[in-house]
Design an enzyme around this catalytic site. Structure first.
Site, PDB file in Angstrom:
ATOM      1  N   GLU A 106      -9.011  64.441-102.905  1.00  0.00           N
ATOM      2  CA  GLU A 106      -9.203  64.906-104.281  1.00  0.00           C
ATOM      3  C   GLU A 106     -10.363  64.178-104.953  1.00  0.00           C
ATOM      4  OE1 GLU A 106      -7.805  67.456-105.234  1.00  0.00           O
ATOM      5  OE2 GLU A 106      -6.060  67.663-103.919  1.00  0.00           O
ATOM      6  N   CYS A 169       0.980  65.043-109.578  1.00  0.00           N
ATOM      7  CA  CYS A 169      -0.072  64.468-108.724  1.00  0.00           C
ATOM      8  C   CYS A 169      -1.334  64.209-109.545  1.00  0.00           C
ATOM      9  CB  CYS A 169      -0.379  65.400-107.561  1.00  0.00           C
ATOM     10  SG  CYS A 169       0.956  65.547-106.362  1.00  0.00           S
ATOM     11  N   HIS A 193      -3.970  64.735-100.987  1.00  0.00           N
ATOM     12  CA  HIS A 193      -2.863  65.673-100.767  1.00  0.00           C
ATOM     13  C   HIS A 193      -2.705  65.938 -99.266  1.00  0.00           C
ATOM     14  CE1 HIS A 193      -2.636  67.311-105.054  1.00  0.00           C
ATOM     15  NE2 HIS A 193      -1.372  67.156-104.686  1.00  0.00           N
TER      16      HIS A 193
END
Length: 235
Positions: A106, A169, A193
């Site tokens: 991410e 998240c 993730h």
């Protein structure tokens, strides 16, 4: 373990959304258990043996799937490490992205809470900020592109992601980056993730996800600027 050993804080989540497990916690605990002799940044990690960097300590923390509370517990863990004189060398949070087909590195956390389902405390915020006075977005400070190249070389499905969602998240990612910056801590931080690794159809195995995280840690602890090769998406 020497007190001079680099310390990494690595988090996973408890189950949520009716699931009986959360593979992010499987990965976090596996990396921590393998880190007894961890991490030589010059060599790849093995999915079946100890990691490559001697002396690395990985401290795993299981977070609740709860807005605010999860980020607060991670901030407390950073505080505890600093109080011990062990400012973390990196802080990496892991989460589940069910239905995806690759490890997702991410790149950015959004200052947004917009929950499609309630969290495990029953909260379901809509269009709320993570930090009321915070910037609209904050970028991961991990060496993501360098890690991307090494993970791909290992044959593990992986890609850079521009959205960690707007559930817990993302909440943890944004709050972590904001907290490290606000405290003036020069500590790399970010989020990864993983797919549902216990799904028989998952294209990524637990061993591969563990190796991917270890390679990310190796590249991040190498230090210096990230790779500048193009890696963006067209849509």
């Amino acid at each position: 373990m020497s007190s001079a050993a680099p310390l990494v804080l690595l988090t996973g989540f408890e189950p949520f959304g009716g699931m009986a497990h959360n593979p992010s916690w499987d990965v976090a605990t596996a990396v921590a258990e393998r880190a007894a002799g961890s991490l030589d940044p010059t060599g790849p990690a093995s999915p079946t043996g100890p990691t490559d960097v001697p002396g690395l300590e990985v401290r795993a923390l299981r977070l609740p799937v709860a807005f605010g509370r999860a980020a607060g517990l991670l901030a407390d863990a950073v505080d505890a490490a600093v109080a011990e004189g062990r400012t973390p060398a990196a802080v990496v949070a892991l989460g589940l992205a069910a239905g995806t087909e690759a490890v997702r590195l991410e790149r950015v956390g959004l200052n947004l809470r917009d929950a499609r389902i309630p969290d495990n405390d029953g909260a379901q915020p809509a269009d709320e900020p993570v930090v009321a006075s915070g910037e609209g977005a904050l970028f991961s400070t991990l060496r993501l592109k360098a890690a991307l190249a090494r993970i791909r070389e290992a044959g593990i499905p992986v890609h850079l992601s521009l959205s960690a969602g707007s559930f817990v998240c993302n909440d943890v990612l944004y709050a972590l980056l904001h907290d490290l910056s606000a405290r003036g801590l020069d500590v790399p931080g970010g989020f990864v993730h993983v797919p549902d690794l216990r799904d028989p159809q998952s294209p990524v195995s637990l061993a591969q996800a563990v190796e991917a995280v270890e390679l990310l840690l190796a590249e991040t602890l190498r230090g210096g600027a990230d790779s500048s090769v193009p890696g963006g998406a067209l849509h």
